[in-house]
Scaffold this motif. Structure first.
Motif, PDB file in Angstrom:
ATOM      1  N   PRO A 105     -24.068  -6.254  32.821  1.00 48.57           N
ATOM      2  CA  PRO A 105     -22.932  -7.092  32.969  1.00 48.57           C
ATOM      3  C   PRO A 105     -22.634  -8.101  31.969  1.00 48.57           C
ATOM      4  CG  PRO A 105     -23.944  -6.666  35.006  1.00 48.57           C
ATOM      5  CD  PRO A 105     -24.925  -6.026  34.170  1.00 48.57           C
ATOM      6  N   PHE A 106     -24.025  -8.441  31.704  1.00 47.31           N
ATOM      7  CA  PHE A 106     -24.151  -9.583  30.260  1.00 47.31           C
ATOM      8  C   PHE A 106     -23.410  -8.992  28.941  1.00 47.31           C
ATOM      9  CE2 PHE A 106     -26.184 -11.487  26.541  1.00 47.31           C
ATOM     10  CZ  PHE A 106     -25.825 -12.665  26.490  1.00 47.31           C
ATOM     11  N   MET A 107     -23.993  -7.805  28.811  1.00 44.44           N
ATOM     12  CA  MET A 107     -23.345  -7.016  27.538  1.00 44.44           C
ATOM     13  C   MET A 107     -21.882  -6.734  27.452  1.00 44.44           C
ATOM     14  SD  MET A 107     -26.562  -4.370  27.027  1.00 44.44           S
ATOM     15  CE  MET A 107     -25.734  -3.493  25.527  1.00 44.44           C
ATOM     16  N   ASN A 108     -21.513  -6.567  28.760  1.00 42.89           N
ATOM     17  CA  ASN A 108     -20.190  -6.249  28.804  1.00 42.89           C
ATOM     18  C   ASN A 108     -19.334  -7.493  28.689  1.00 42.89           C
ATOM     19  OD1 ASN A 108     -20.589  -3.381  29.388  1.00 42.89           O
ATOM     20  ND2 ASN A 108     -20.743  -3.727  31.483  1.00 42.89           N
ATOM     21  N   LEU A 109     -19.726  -8.499  29.227  1.00 42.20           N
ATOM     22  CA  LEU A 109     -19.294  -9.843  29.236  1.00 42.20           C
ATOM     23  C   LEU A 109     -19.174 -10.347  27.564  1.00 42.20           C
ATOM     24  CD1 LEU A 109     -17.936 -12.317  30.538  1.00 42.20           C
ATOM     25  CD2 LEU A 109     -20.043 -13.283  31.020  1.00 42.20           C
ATOM     26  N   ALA A 110     -20.284 -10.158  26.804  1.00 40.24           N
ATOM     27  CA  ALA A 110     -20.471 -10.370  25.632  1.00 40.24           C
ATOM     28  C   ALA A 110     -19.401  -9.870  24.977  1.00 40.24           C
ATOM     29  CB  ALA A 110     -21.741 -10.084  25.108  1.00 40.24           C
ATOM     30  N   MET A 111     -19.191  -8.654  25.132  1.00 42.26           N
ATOM     31  CA  MET A 111     -18.169  -7.635  24.384  1.00 42.26           C
ATOM     32  C   MET A 111     -16.904  -8.004  24.492  1.00 42.26           C
ATOM     33  SD  MET A 111     -17.560  -3.765  24.511  1.00 42.26           S
ATOM     34  CE  MET A 111     -17.047  -3.846  26.183  1.00 42.26           C
ATOM     35  N   ILE A 112     -16.489  -8.355  25.745  1.00 46.72           N
ATOM     36  CA  ILE A 112     -15.027  -8.837  26.201  1.00 46.72           C
ATOM     37  C   ILE A 112     -14.904 -10.157  25.333  1.00 46.72           C
ATOM     38  CG2 ILE A 112     -13.628  -9.568  27.984  1.00 46.72           C
ATOM     39  CD1 ILE A 112     -14.988  -7.514  29.757  1.00 46.72           C
ATOM     40  N   LEU A 113     -15.859 -11.074  25.549  1.00 44.12           N
ATOM     41  CA  LEU A 113     -15.592 -12.353  24.937  1.00 44.12           C
ATOM     42  C   LEU A 113     -15.353 -12.427  23.147  1.00 44.12           C
ATOM     43  CD1 LEU A 113     -18.225 -14.730  26.838  1.00 44.12           C
ATOM     44  CD2 LEU A 113     -15.883 -14.583  26.857  1.00 44.12           C
ATOM     45  N   GLY A 114     -16.141 -11.447  22.737  1.00 43.21           N
ATOM     46  CA  GLY A 114     -16.239 -10.931  21.483  1.00 43.21           C
ATOM     47  C   GLY A 114     -14.720 -10.675  21.019  1.00 43.21           C
ATOM     48  N   LEU A 115     -13.982 -10.037  21.774  1.00 44.78           N
ATOM     49  CA  LEU A 115     -12.564  -9.427  21.563  1.00 44.78           C
ATOM     50  C   LEU A 115     -11.709 -10.656  21.369  1.00 44.78           C
ATOM     51  CD1 LEU A 115     -12.485  -6.452  24.219  1.00 44.78           C
ATOM     52  CD2 LEU A 115     -12.949  -6.469  21.707  1.00 44.78           C
ATOM     53  N   PHE A 116     -12.008 -11.769  21.654  1.00 44.93           N
ATOM     54  CA  PHE A 116     -11.006 -12.902  21.637  1.00 44.93           C
ATOM     55  C   PHE A 116     -11.174 -13.608  20.436  1.00 44.93           C
ATOM     56  CE2 PHE A 116     -10.825 -11.887  26.221  1.00 44.93           C
ATOM     57  CZ  PHE A 116      -9.447 -11.866  26.249  1.00 44.93           C
ATOM     58  N   PRO A 117     -10.147 -14.136  19.600  1.00 43.89           N
ATOM     59  CA  PRO A 117     -10.660 -15.022  18.418  1.00 43.89           C
ATOM     60  C   PRO A 117     -11.176 -16.213  18.898  1.00 43.89           C
ATOM     61  CG  PRO A 117      -8.015 -14.775  18.809  1.00 43.89           C
ATOM     62  CD  PRO A 117      -8.787 -13.685  19.472  1.00 43.89           C
ATOM     63  N   ALA A 118     -12.155 -16.815  18.088  1.00 41.92           N
ATOM     64  CA  ALA A 118     -12.908 -17.938  18.378  1.00 41.92           C
ATOM     65  C   ALA A 118     -11.798 -19.005  18.580  1.00 41.92           C
ATOM     66  CB  ALA A 118     -13.808 -18.231  17.306  1.00 41.92           C
ATOM     67  N   PHE A 119     -10.692 -19.088  17.679  1.00 42.68           N
ATOM     68  CA  PHE A 119     -10.009 -20.465  17.450  1.00 42.68           C
ATOM     69  C   PHE A 119      -9.183 -20.678  18.921  1.00 42.68           C
ATOM     70  CE2 PHE A 119      -7.406 -16.961  15.490  1.00 42.68           C
ATOM     71  CZ  PHE A 119      -6.268 -17.242  16.127  1.00 42.68           C
ATOM     72  N   MET A 120      -9.120 -19.678  19.745  1.00 47.21           N
ATOM     73  CA  MET A 120      -8.457 -19.943  21.121  1.00 47.21           C
ATOM     74  C   MET A 120      -9.061 -20.936  21.791  1.00 47.21           C
ATOM     75  SD  MET A 120      -7.481 -15.757  22.343  1.00 47.21           S
ATOM     76  CE  MET A 120      -6.896 -16.227  23.890  1.00 47.21           C
ATOM     77  N   SER A 121     -10.326 -21.027  21.798  1.00 40.21           N
ATOM     78  CA  SER A 121     -10.815 -22.094  22.470  1.00 40.21           C
ATOM     79  C   SER A 121     -11.193 -23.365  21.792  1.00 40.21           C
ATOM     80  CB  SER A 121     -12.548 -21.726  22.920  1.00 40.21           C
ATOM     81  OG  SER A 121     -13.231 -21.194  21.808  1.00 40.21           O
ATOM     82  N   MET A 122     -10.693 -23.583  20.630  1.00 38.89           N
ATOM     83  CA  MET A 122     -10.986 -24.720  19.685  1.00 38.89           C
ATOM     84  C   MET A 122     -10.394 -26.090  20.440  1.00 38.89           C
ATOM     85  SD  MET A 122      -8.454 -24.571  16.524  1.00 38.89           S
ATOM     86  CE  MET A 122      -6.597 -24.492  16.862  1.00 38.89           C
ATOM     87  N   VAL A 123      -9.229 -26.294  21.269  1.00 35.14           N
ATOM     88  CA  VAL A 123      -8.648 -27.272  21.987  1.00 35.14           C
ATOM     89  C   VAL A 123     -10.035 -27.519  23.070  1.00 35.14           C
ATOM     90  CG1 VAL A 123      -7.189 -28.147  23.435  1.00 35.14           C
ATOM     91  CG2 VAL A 123      -6.400 -26.921  21.427  1.00 35.14           C
ATOM     92  N   ALA A 124     -10.389 -26.840  23.705  1.00 40.34           N
ATOM     93  CA  ALA A 124     -11.391 -26.919  24.615  1.00 40.34           C
ATOM     94  C   ALA A 124     -12.515 -27.535  24.104  1.00 40.34           C
ATOM     95  CB  ALA A 124     -11.538 -25.624  25.703  1.00 40.34           C
TER      96      ALA A 124
END
Length: 282
Positions: A105-124
């Motif tokens: 589950p951790f590996m799957n979660l890491a893979m899913i998070l890696g699919l999103f560009p980092a700047f999507m979280s920059m405001v947060a």
């Protein structure tokens, strides 16, 4: 005959692609030595060459302090590289060699998070850093190091390193454990010497990320020019009020920015070749 014609066509295509790839680099280098200032010129090769564009970066620091920006970037990149490389390699080794609950589950979660560009979280990320008091003063550098290294264990870098560790025979680690080695000793004395290529790749990518990043620095640092990195500084050289004077110096700065990357690559290339030759012999 057909094979010879095919080879000629392939080499012509590769030569054209090489020219297209090298042309912008050649243009930046030539512009950095151009004595004529300004942007709008009707010729490609400079009429007169000079080193003044390079010296201006280190002498005219009243408006744009390039040496300070260069040092800021170097400090942030070095610390981010050390932390991110350590984090990626340790995480990859654990995922490759150890078996524990919630591993998949951790590996799957890491893979899913890696699919999103980092700047999507920059405001947060910015507001989290602001609540923690890391957006003021010298702590801004700490904030940038945390941003670049915190998510290093997820995404493509983590999976690439894990895939490389999977290719190392498990019999080596099992034999070392039977001889009394701890997991850290197995990782440090056996896995790392056999994994020089992926270590070099991780170091390069971990250094290039903060060295070339613009978005997070612009958001976190803002108008505090004493903490700008070279990417923000070079961007500001192209502002309307600076571009006529700083355009050729901007090109010189772009050339200087590439030097640490080239030096790091040349240093790491030796270890990469040694690691590949060792792997072939093994």
């Amino acid at each position: 005959m057909k094979r010879k014609v095919k080879n000629i066509i392939i080499h012509v295509i590769l030569a054209i692609l090489a020219v297209i790839w090298l042309f912008p680099i050649f243009w930046v280098v030539m512009t950095s030595f151009r004595k004529e200032s300004g942007v709008n010129i009707n010729y490609f090769f400079p009429k007169e060459l000079t080193f003044d564009n390079y010296t201006r970066l280190f002498t005219d620091t009243q408006v744009i302090n390039f040496p300070r920006m260069f040092v800021n970037t170097l400090i942030i990149s070095i610390f981010s590289c050390i932390i991110a490389t350590t984090f990626v390699l340790c995480t990859s080794y654990c995922m490759s060699r150890l078996r524990f609950k919630m591993r998949k589950p951790f590996m799957n979660l890491a893979m899913i998070l890696g699919l999103f560009p980092a700047f999507m979280s920059m405001v947060a990320v910015y507001f989290i850093l602001k609540l923690a008091g890391l957006t003021e003063g010298g702590l801004i550098r700490v904030a940038l190091v945390l941003v670049y290294s915190a998510g290093a264990g997820a995404g493509a870098g983590f999976y690439i390193a894990k895939g490389f560790f999977d290719t190392v025979p498990k019999s080596l680690t099992e034999a070392a454990i039977l001889d009394g080695c701890t997991q850290f000793q197995v990782f440090y004395k056996i896995i790392c010497p056999l994994s020089k290529p992926i270590i070099v790749y991780t170091i390069l990518t971990s250094f290039l990320g903060p060295w070339l990043d613009f978005i997070f620095v612009k958001v976190i640092v803002g108008a505090k020019d004493e903490y700008w990195t070279v990417s923000v500084g070079l961007y500001n050289m192209l502002e309307r009020e600076f571009i006529q004077k700083w355009y050729t110096s901007w090109a010189a700065g772009a050339v200087l920015v590439s030097i640490p990357i080239a030096i790091l690559f040349l240093i790491m290339q030796r270890f990469y070749v040694d690691g590949m030759s060792g792997a072939v012999k093994g």
